[in-house]
Design a protein around this motif. Sequence first.
Motif, PDB file in Angstrom:
ATOM      1  N   ALA A 139       0.822  -1.215   0.000  1.00 48.12           N
ATOM      2  CA  ALA A 139       0.000   0.000   0.000  1.00 48.12           C
ATOM      3  C   ALA A 139       0.852   1.260   0.000  1.00 48.12           C
ATOM      4  CB  ALA A 139      -0.928   0.001   1.210  1.00 48.12           C
ATOM      5  N   LYS A 140       0.339   2.261  -0.685  1.00 47.14           N
ATOM      6  CA  LYS A 140       1.051   3.530  -0.816  1.00 47.14           C
ATOM      7  C   LYS A 140       0.091   4.641  -0.406  1.00 47.14           C
ATOM      8  CE  LYS A 140       4.159   5.677  -4.196  1.00 47.14           C
ATOM      9  NZ  LYS A 140       4.642   5.607  -5.596  1.00 47.14           N
ATOM     10  N   PRO A 141      -0.017   4.900   0.906  1.00 54.90           N
ATOM     11  CA  PRO A 141      -1.011   5.872   1.387  1.00 54.90           C
ATOM     12  C   PRO A 141      -0.811   7.257   0.778  1.00 54.90           C
ATOM     13  CG  PRO A 141      -0.080   4.612   3.206  1.00 54.90           C
ATOM     14  CD  PRO A 141       0.760   4.317   2.005  1.00 54.90           C
ATOM     15  N   THR A 142      -1.918   7.880   0.414  1.00 49.98           N
ATOM     16  CA  THR A 142      -1.869   9.253  -0.076  1.00 49.98           C
ATOM     17  C   THR A 142      -1.794  10.208   1.112  1.00 49.98           C
ATOM     18  OG1 THR A 142      -4.265   9.519  -0.023  1.00 49.98           O
ATOM     19  CG2 THR A 142      -3.301   8.618  -2.052  1.00 49.98           C
ATOM     20  N   LYS A 143      -1.585  11.466   0.815  1.00 53.27           N
ATOM     21  CA  LYS A 143      -1.556  12.486   1.865  1.00 53.27           C
ATOM     22  C   LYS A 143      -2.880  12.500   2.625  1.00 53.27           C
ATOM     23  CE  LYS A 143      -1.175  17.538   2.272  1.00 53.27           C
ATOM     24  NZ  LYS A 143      -0.930  18.804   1.525  1.00 53.27           N
ATOM     25  N   GLU A 144      -3.991  12.374   1.895  1.00 54.15           N
ATOM     26  CA  GLU A 144      -5.314  12.388   2.532  1.00 54.15           C
ATOM     27  C   GLU A 144      -5.507  11.146   3.409  1.00 54.15           C
ATOM     28  OE1 GLU A 144      -4.723  12.976  -0.694  1.00 54.15           O
ATOM     29  OE2 GLU A 144      -5.037  15.162  -0.572  1.00 54.15           O
ATOM     30  N   GLN A 145      -5.076   9.994   2.910  1.00 50.10           N
ATOM     31  CA  GLN A 145      -5.191   8.771   3.695  1.00 50.10           C
ATOM     32  C   GLN A 145      -4.345   8.845   4.961  1.00 50.10           C
ATOM     33  OE1 GLN A 145      -4.058   6.108   0.497  1.00 50.10           O
ATOM     34  NE2 GLN A 145      -6.149   5.352   0.263  1.00 50.10           N
ATOM     35  N   ALA A 146      -3.167   9.447   4.833  1.00 46.56           N
ATOM     36  CA  ALA A 146      -2.303   9.600   6.002  1.00 46.56           C
ATOM     37  C   ALA A 146      -2.989  10.437   7.074  1.00 46.56           C
ATOM     38  CB  ALA A 146      -0.979  10.249   5.591  1.00 46.56           C
ATOM     39  N   ARG A 147      -3.624  11.512   6.655  1.00 47.40           N
ATOM     40  CA  ARG A 147      -4.343  12.354   7.615  1.00 47.40           C
ATOM     41  C   ARG A 147      -5.493  11.585   8.265  1.00 47.40           C
ATOM     42  NH1 ARG A 147      -4.479  17.979   4.094  1.00 47.40           N
ATOM     43  NH2 ARG A 147      -2.452  18.770   4.779  1.00 47.40           N
ATOM     44  N   ASP A 148      -6.180  10.765   7.462  1.00 42.54           N
ATOM     45  CA  ASP A 148      -7.274   9.956   8.000  1.00 42.54           C
ATOM     46  C   ASP A 148      -6.765   8.989   9.067  1.00 42.54           C
ATOM     47  OD1 ASP A 148      -9.077  11.201   6.353  1.00 42.54           O
ATOM     48  OD2 ASP A 148      -9.214   9.559   4.902  1.00 42.54           O
ATOM     49  N   VAL A 149      -5.600   8.395   8.815  1.00 39.14           N
ATOM     50  CA  VAL A 149      -5.024   7.446   9.766  1.00 39.14           C
ATOM     51  C   VAL A 149      -4.717   8.136  11.094  1.00 39.14           C
ATOM     52  CG1 VAL A 149      -2.958   6.082  10.298  1.00 39.14           C
ATOM     53  CG2 VAL A 149      -4.101   5.812   8.087  1.00 39.14           C
ATOM     54  N   PHE A 150      -4.115   9.302  11.031  1.00 36.25           N
ATOM     55  CA  PHE A 150      -3.784  10.016  12.272  1.00 36.25           C
ATOM     56  C   PHE A 150      -5.043  10.492  12.991  1.00 36.25           C
ATOM     57  CE2 PHE A 150       0.472  10.235  10.381  1.00 36.25           C
ATOM     58  CZ  PHE A 150       1.226   9.877  11.484  1.00 36.25           C
ATOM     59  N   GLU A 151      -6.062  10.892  12.228  1.00 38.34           N
ATOM     60  CA  GLU A 151      -7.325  11.287  12.852  1.00 38.34           C
ATOM     61  C   GLU A 151      -7.934  10.101  13.599  1.00 38.34           C
ATOM     62  OE1 GLU A 151     -11.729  13.165  11.745  1.00 38.34           O
ATOM     63  OE2 GLU A 151     -10.261  12.792  10.164  1.00 38.34           O
ATOM     64  N   ALA A 152      -7.907   8.929  12.960  1.00 36.32           N
ATOM     65  CA  ALA A 152      -8.448   7.727  13.602  1.00 36.32           C
ATOM     66  C   ALA A 152      -7.653   7.371  14.858  1.00 36.32           C
ATOM     67  CB  ALA A 152      -8.419   6.557  12.618  1.00 36.32           C
ATOM     68  N   ARG A 153      -6.346   7.504  14.783  1.00 39.90           N
ATOM     69  CA  ARG A 153      -5.513   7.172  15.943  1.00 39.90           C
ATOM     70  C   ARG A 153      -5.774   8.140  17.101  1.00 39.90           C
ATOM     71  NH1 ARG A 153       0.532   5.190  14.592  1.00 39.90           N
ATOM     72  NH2 ARG A 153       0.406   4.986  16.850  1.00 39.90           N
ATOM     73  N   ARG A 154      -6.028   9.402  16.795  1.00 41.15           N
ATOM     74  CA  ARG A 154      -6.315  10.366  17.866  1.00 41.15           C
ATOM     75  C   ARG A 154      -7.634  10.042  18.578  1.00 41.15           C
ATOM     76  NH1 ARG A 154      -4.276  13.885  13.879  1.00 41.15           N
ATOM     77  NH2 ARG A 154      -2.232  14.719  14.438  1.00 41.15           N
ATOM     78  N   LEU A 155      -8.539   9.411  17.858  1.00 42.37           N
ATOM     79  CA  LEU A 155      -9.807   9.022  18.465  1.00 42.37           C
ATOM     80  C   LEU A 155      -9.675   7.717  19.247  1.00 42.37           C
ATOM     81  CD1 LEU A 155     -12.208   9.771  15.465  1.00 42.37           C
ATOM     82  CD2 LEU A 155     -12.029  11.077  17.599  1.00 42.37           C
ATOM     83  N   ILE A 156      -8.902   6.783  18.715  1.00 45.08           N
ATOM     84  CA  ILE A 156      -8.839   5.437  19.277  1.00 45.08           C
ATOM     85  C   ILE A 156      -7.839   5.292  20.420  1.00 45.08           C
ATOM     86  CG2 ILE A 156      -8.178   3.045  18.739  1.00 45.08           C
ATOM     87  CD1 ILE A 156      -9.435   3.513  15.966  1.00 45.08           C
ATOM     88  N   GLU A 157      -6.653   5.865  20.269  1.00 49.36           N
ATOM     89  CA  GLU A 157      -5.610   5.591  21.268  1.00 49.36           C
ATOM     90  C   GLU A 157      -5.926   6.141  22.659  1.00 49.36           C
ATOM     91  OE1 GLU A 157      -1.630   4.642  20.265  1.00 49.36           O
ATOM     92  OE2 GLU A 157      -1.853   5.497  18.260  1.00 49.36           O
ATOM     93  N   PRO A 158      -6.570   7.302  22.794  1.00 51.53           N
ATOM     94  CA  PRO A 158      -6.980   7.706  24.150  1.00 51.53           C
ATOM     95  C   PRO A 158      -7.932   6.686  24.775  1.00 51.53           C
ATOM     96  CG  PRO A 158      -6.991   9.605  22.703  1.00 51.53           C
ATOM     97  CD  PRO A 158      -6.791   8.402  21.819  1.00 51.53           C
ATOM     98  N   ALA A 159      -8.832   6.115  23.964  1.00 51.99           N
ATOM     99  CA  ALA A 159      -9.741   5.086  24.478  1.00 51.99           C
ATOM    100  C   ALA A 159      -8.971   3.845  24.908  1.00 51.99           C
ATOM    101  CB  ALA A 159     -10.780   4.730  23.415  1.00 51.99           C
ATOM    102  N   VAL A 160      -7.943   3.496  24.145  1.00 56.60           N
ATOM    103  CA  VAL A 160      -7.085   2.357  24.508  1.00 56.60           C
ATOM    104  C   VAL A 160      -6.433   2.610  25.861  1.00 56.60           C
ATOM    105  CG1 VAL A 160      -4.917   1.182  23.945  1.00 56.60           C
ATOM    106  CG2 VAL A 160      -6.625   1.577  22.154  1.00 56.60           C
TER     107      VAL A 160
END
Length: 234
Positions: A80-101
């Motif tokens: 996989a070759k994440p685009t700039k937009e996909q990269a931002r989506d990944v970090f947004e998801a991590r900001r939501l999930i990791e505090p819950a973890v």
Amino acid sequence: MPASARKNTRRIERENTVDEIYERIYVAILEHRLHPGTKLGEERLADIFGVSRARVREVLARLAHEQIVELFPQRGAFVAKPTKEQARDVFEARRLIEPAVLRRLVDTLTPEKIARLRQHQELEADAHRREDKRAMVRLSGEFHTLAAELAGNSALARTMRELCMLTCLTIFLYDAPTSTSCRNDEHELIIDAIAKRDRARAEKLMLAHLDHIEHSLDLDSHAVDVDLEAIFRE
């Protein structure tokens, strides 16, 4: 041996083979030995691992399901070759999930869980002392998946594993320096906050950590040719 037993044995052997190949490809990506965009030729991989192309297809389908590999009709499989937009989506998801973890981990904390985190942090520190860049990259990603596993929610753990791999691909693709993209001391501070059951501080440190990784990205990508045989037969 009864036919049913032989069939079960063959099934287990097939699953073990698929799991082993999957793990080797997964680790090769995690350690930045396989680059984003690298073609994963079925015939080449079948020859390297000494298995049928059907086995390789099973592995590639599993990796594609986790968004680690992209499948293109008539072209084949590529890392996989994440685009700039996909990269931002990944970090947004991590900001939501990791505090819950972290909240769940603190709520279910035991001395054994802290010991596991400390042991992992020591492995990271040792990799830094040895300047073992492959180990540094792999262990940095594994810290986050370990925290999710210790939190005790299997769905969160699976999601974090996928997000960490996509982050790894993004870091490689956009050339974030390994030494600053996921610093060992930041993990240590997060562990200290967890050990004190300070959820607010642990969450704050994790969010700052994710910001630090994302802001270190260089959005100019570079294509590199890769020798698959050299990677898996070294």
